[in-house]
Design an enzyme around this catalytic site. Structure first.
Site, mmCIF file in Angstrom:
data_model
loop_
_atom_site.group_PDB
_atom_site.id
_atom_site.type_symbol
_atom_site.label_atom_id
_atom_site.label_comp_id
_atom_site.label_asym_id
_atom_site.label_seq_id
_atom_site.Cartn_x
_atom_site.Cartn_y
_atom_site.Cartn_z
ATOM 1 N N ASP A 123 0.850 -1.194 0.000
ATOM 2 C CA ASP A 123 0.000 0.000 0.000
ATOM 3 C C ASP A 123 0.886 1.244 0.000
ATOM 4 O OD1 ASP A 123 -2.428 -1.248 -0.082
ATOM 5 O OD2 ASP A 123 -2.915 -0.972 2.037
ATOM 6 N N GLY A 161 -3.337 -5.224 1.347
ATOM 7 C CA GLY A 161 -4.130 -6.434 1.137
ATOM 8 C C GLY A 161 -4.688 -6.876 2.474
ATOM 9 N N HIS A 175 -0.761 -0.877 -4.612
ATOM 10 C CA HIS A 175 -2.054 -0.196 -4.582
ATOM 11 C C HIS A 175 -1.787 1.241 -4.134
ATOM 12 C CE1 HIS A 175 -4.682 -4.054 -4.226
ATOM 13 N NE2 HIS A 175 -3.551 -4.308 -4.859
ATOM 14 N N ASN A 204 -19.970 -5.122 6.001
ATOM 15 C CA ASN A 204 -20.622 -3.878 6.401
ATOM 16 C C ASN A 204 -22.018 -3.814 5.781
ATOM 17 O OD1 ASN A 204 -20.394 -2.949 3.716
ATOM 18 N ND2 ASN A 204 -18.517 -1.820 4.133
ATOM 19 N N GLU A 234 -22.259 -4.136 1.879
ATOM 20 C CA GLU A 234 -22.030 -5.520 1.449
ATOM 21 C C GLU A 234 -23.216 -6.409 1.810
ATOM 22 O OE1 GLU A 234 -17.397 -4.442 2.180
ATOM 23 O OE2 GLU A 234 -18.472 -5.637 3.680
ATOM 24 N N VAL A 258 -13.454 7.960 16.394
ATOM 25 C CA VAL A 258 -12.338 8.898 16.251
ATOM 26 C C VAL A 258 -12.768 9.944 15.225
ATOM 27 C CG1 VAL A 258 -9.923 9.150 15.542
ATOM 28 C CG2 VAL A 258 -10.654 7.110 16.816
ATOM 29 N N ASP A 314 -10.676 -4.514 8.138
ATOM 30 C CA ASP A 314 -9.913 -5.753 8.355
ATOM 31 C C ASP A 314 -9.483 -5.877 9.816
ATOM 32 O OD1 ASP A 314 -10.056 -6.052 5.551
ATOM 33 O OD2 ASP A 314 -8.278 -4.813 5.309
#
Length: 467
Positions: A42, A120, A184, A305, A308, A440, A451
């Protein structure tokens, strides 16, 4: 109302503290976790208004703005890249598009970055479960170049390799190969970020995916040939990365070739009594999504979530309920996870949404709620720090305020369900756990929070129930 808001917040504060202690004491009892299949690099860049406007003006603002209205969902030009970024900002929505040509990939490298992290779902979870929770973790890496291997933290994190005909487990840094860098590019923006006349309604990110291996759910030789031997060494498995599957590939293979191998892995895990969790992610292809729902019965648990969940309910056939789920009210969401359990027979469904988490289980256990609370602390720590480096970071999140808006949902649940106590609802043949989360307000980063939530909840629940 039985208690004042102040009393309820105090109750949840105590439950949070107890859950943290219980989880931390239990986690060392987990003997091993397997993570597959998606690991990458990432590259994170925090968007700057002036830089972004300058780059867009250079290539033509009008052409870029056309992409906002008519999204390409792939990147083969700079107009597509910046149009995608602006669309993500305008909607306050996480968007990921695949980068199709080398010229754009070179541009992205030259644009640079602020941070490099392991990426990932499997990679992110490995650094958390192995690096922070110190649980022996075996992770699948489609490629393992030095740039990626160096992003794995020290700790009991292993990749399988062949030495001759013998399978060995070594830290990724000891298994570096001259392989492809799967990158990514992640462009983060905060709530209120403004570029031209576009303002972000909430913090989020745009991802330019320049990774040809995870896009096909590539599996290493070691996983193909020695999965049974790998599975014997773990108690838990978390599977992710299947959302990218396409119906057909240019070499003549299809999504079915990948899913057949995944199912063979699940059969092995089930044979050895390994509890498995599937981290669902939004799956654009409807046929692939339908097939993924079809294999859920082979898993112990699924995490997702509300977006989904709605996409699954739509496939199951209740479009009205799917729309209600997207509106965010708690009762349609409860109806939807019950429907999903009816359809698949799965033992555990964990839903994470902004402000609260739910877990529907076929078993009764206070540890289900405590695991959700521990996961909320981990998510808050991730949001605050950008990266969790030690368990004390999770403990620090105890000071983050609990979401008071979710208390309204708690009151509604109390009215609806007579058997409701401290976030647990007895639903005759099932248990529903509800927790208000820590919020937050200005997160440093949003990447990997889902994740972090799902893996922390799944692993800590197993650990506490095992204890």
């Amino acid at each position: 109302m039985k208690e004042s808001l102040k009393e309820r917040i105090k109750l949840w504060k105590n439950l949070y503290m107890n859950a943290f202690e219980n989880a931390v004491n239990a986690i060392p009892n987990v003997e091993g976790v397997l993570l597959a299949y998606n690991t990458n690099i990432d590259v994170i860049k925090y968007l700057n208004k002036d830089d972004l406007e300058r780059r867009i003006n250079q290539i033509g603002k009008e052409r870029v703005f056309e992409v906002i209205k008519a999204p390409t969902e792939r990147i083969s030009s700079l107009e597509h890249l910046f149009g995608g970024i602006l669309r993500s900002i305008k909607l306050g929505k996480a968007i990921e598009w695949f980068v199709e040509n080398e010229e754009i990939r070179r541009y992205l490298r030259e644009w640079g970055w602020d941070e490099l992290r392991i990426g990932g779902q499997a990679g992110i979870m490995a650094n958390l479960i192995g690096g922070v929770y110190r649980i022996p973790t075996i992770v699948h890496v489609p490629q393992n170049p030095k740039l990626q291997a160096d992003l794995f933290v020290d700790g009991p994190i292993y990749v399988p390799i062949f030495e001759g005909k013998e399978l060995k487990l070594v830290h990724p840094k000891e298994a570096v190969k001259e392989e492809n860098e799967l990158i990514h590019y992640i462009y983060e923006f905060p709530r209120g970020f403004q570029v031209f006349d576009i303002q972000a309604p909430r913090e989020n990110r745009f991802i330019a995916n320049a990774d040809d291996y995870n896009a096909r759910v590539y599996m290493r030789k070691e996983f193909k040939e020695s999965f049974e031997k790998i599975a014997k060494g773990v108690e838990l498995a978390i599977i992710s990365g299947l959302q990218v599957l396409k119906e057909y590939y240019s070499d003549g293979t299809t999504y079915r070739d990948v899913l057949d191998r995944v199912e063979s892995h699940l059969n092995i895990l089930n044979r050895y009594g390994v509890r498995s969790h599937f981290e669902f992610a939004y799956t654009p292809n409807r046929l692939v999504r339908e097939e993924l729902i079809g294999i859920l019965s082979k898993f112990t648990s699924v995490g997702l979530n509300e977006v989904e969940l709605a996409s699954i309910v739509e496939i199951i056939g209740d479009e009205t309920l799917a729309k209600e789920v997207l509106e965010g009210h708690v009762f349609p969401i409860i109806d939807a996870i019950n429907l999903l359990m009816d359809e698949t027979g799965i033992d555990r469904i964990h839903l994470h949404t902004y402000g609260y988490y739910l877990a529907l289980t076929k078993y009764r256990s206070e540890e289900v709620r405590d695991a959700l609370l521990f996961a909320s602390l981990a998510a808050a720590a991730k949001a605050m720090k950008g990266n969790i480096e030690k368990i004390d970071h999770v403990k620090d999140a105890l000071s983050v305020p609990t979401n008071e808006r979710a208390i309204v949902f708690e009151e509604e649940l109390e009215k609806e369900f007579t058997e409701f106590e401290n976030g647990l609802i007895d639903m005759v043949d099932r248990q529903l756990a509800f927790v208000p989360t820590k919020i937050v307000t200005s997160p440093k980063s949003t990447v990997g929070i889902g994740d972090t939530i799902s893996s922390s909840a799944f692993v800590s629940e197993f650990a506490m129930r095992k204890s």
